[in-house]
Design an enzyme around this catalytic site. Sequence first.
Site, PDB file in Angstrom:
ATOM      1  N   MET A  97       0.839  -1.198   0.000  1.00  0.00           N
ATOM      2  CA  MET A  97       0.000   0.000   0.000  1.00  0.00           C
ATOM      3  C   MET A  97       0.872   1.246   0.000  1.00  0.00           C
ATOM      4  SD  MET A  97      -2.793  -1.162   2.837  1.00  0.00           S
ATOM      5  CE  MET A  97      -1.608  -2.140   3.730  1.00  0.00           C
ATOM      6  N   ILE A 182      -3.533   0.371   9.316  1.00  0.00           N
ATOM      7  CA  ILE A 182      -2.093   0.618   9.406  1.00  0.00           C
ATOM      8  C   ILE A 182      -1.859   2.075   9.035  1.00  0.00           C
ATOM      9  CG2 ILE A 182       0.204  -0.209   8.810  1.00  0.00           C
ATOM     10  CD1 ILE A 182      -1.042  -2.719   7.682  1.00  0.00           C
ATOM     11  N   GLY A 185       1.534   4.111   5.382  1.00  0.00           N
ATOM     12  CA  GLY A 185       2.398   3.257   4.577  1.00  0.00           C
ATOM     13  C   GLY A 185       2.530   1.851   5.134  1.00  0.00           C
ATOM     14  N   SER A 186       2.431   0.814   4.303  1.00  0.00           N
ATOM     15  CA  SER A 186       2.429  -0.525   4.851  1.00  0.00           C
ATOM     16  C   SER A 186       2.276  -1.604   3.796  1.00  0.00           C
ATOM     17  CB  SER A 186       1.288  -0.646   5.858  1.00  0.00           C
ATOM     18  OG  SER A 186       0.116  -0.093   5.310  1.00  0.00           O
ATOM     19  N   ARG A 187       2.076  -2.835   4.300  1.00  0.00           N
ATOM     20  CA  ARG A 187       1.931  -3.995   3.427  1.00  0.00           C
ATOM     21  C   ARG A 187       1.182  -5.082   4.194  1.00  0.00           C
ATOM     22  NH1 ARG A 187       7.461  -7.175   1.854  1.00  0.00           N
ATOM     23  NH2 ARG A 187       6.697  -9.281   2.200  1.00  0.00           N
TER      24      ARG A 187
END
Length: 216
Positions: A97, A182, A185-187
């Site tokens: 993301m 989250i 910023g993230s995954r």
Amino acid sequence: MFHKEGSKIIFISLVVFIVLLLGSSYVFTNPWILKPIQYVLLALFLLILQFFRNPVRTIEVNDYHIVAPVDGKVVVIEEVFEPEYFKDKRLQVSIFMSPINVHVTRYATSGKVKYSKYHPGKYLVAWHPKASTENERTTVVIENRIFGEIMYRQIAGALAKRIVNYAEEGMHVRQGHDAGFIKFGSRVDLYFPLGTDIKVSIGQKAVGNKTIIATK
């Protein structure tokens, strides 16, 4: 519509935005200087608002489908060894993301939460190969009546400083409902049994609650 996890940050940002807007109007009288400053402040505030947006996406629950838990880009589809819970080989699908994506995490499937654990860690960029095991993250396993146990991980990125996870062991969760958030910023990584029929490809854009990741 905005996610509840953004309420405090949005309020503080609004106060700061108003103070800086009024302050800049008082300090700078030259419109050629004032206007660009005001536009930048407005752009930053709008960026925060869009980050916490929570679009309503209705879903018809289907235990034969695993849907995308988040919006983003599919960056990994590979066979890996999962050391934390399964301790065997699994098929991993990762969705990255960017800051402009919706950052709500939704349950990819219905079932019972068998495992839920928070891990403090680093803040490597979310696409780094070691992010799955070294970054701040949460690991959740849901037992679905068709797929069996499916794992997902919320992983913090270089900008993410807080992961919110609503899943608790023993809970019965429903596909499509909010599973967490989250911030910045993230995954998210998904782990499936080997041989699972994956319906996405590398580079594909995934849409939470809409894109089908896997089927039975």
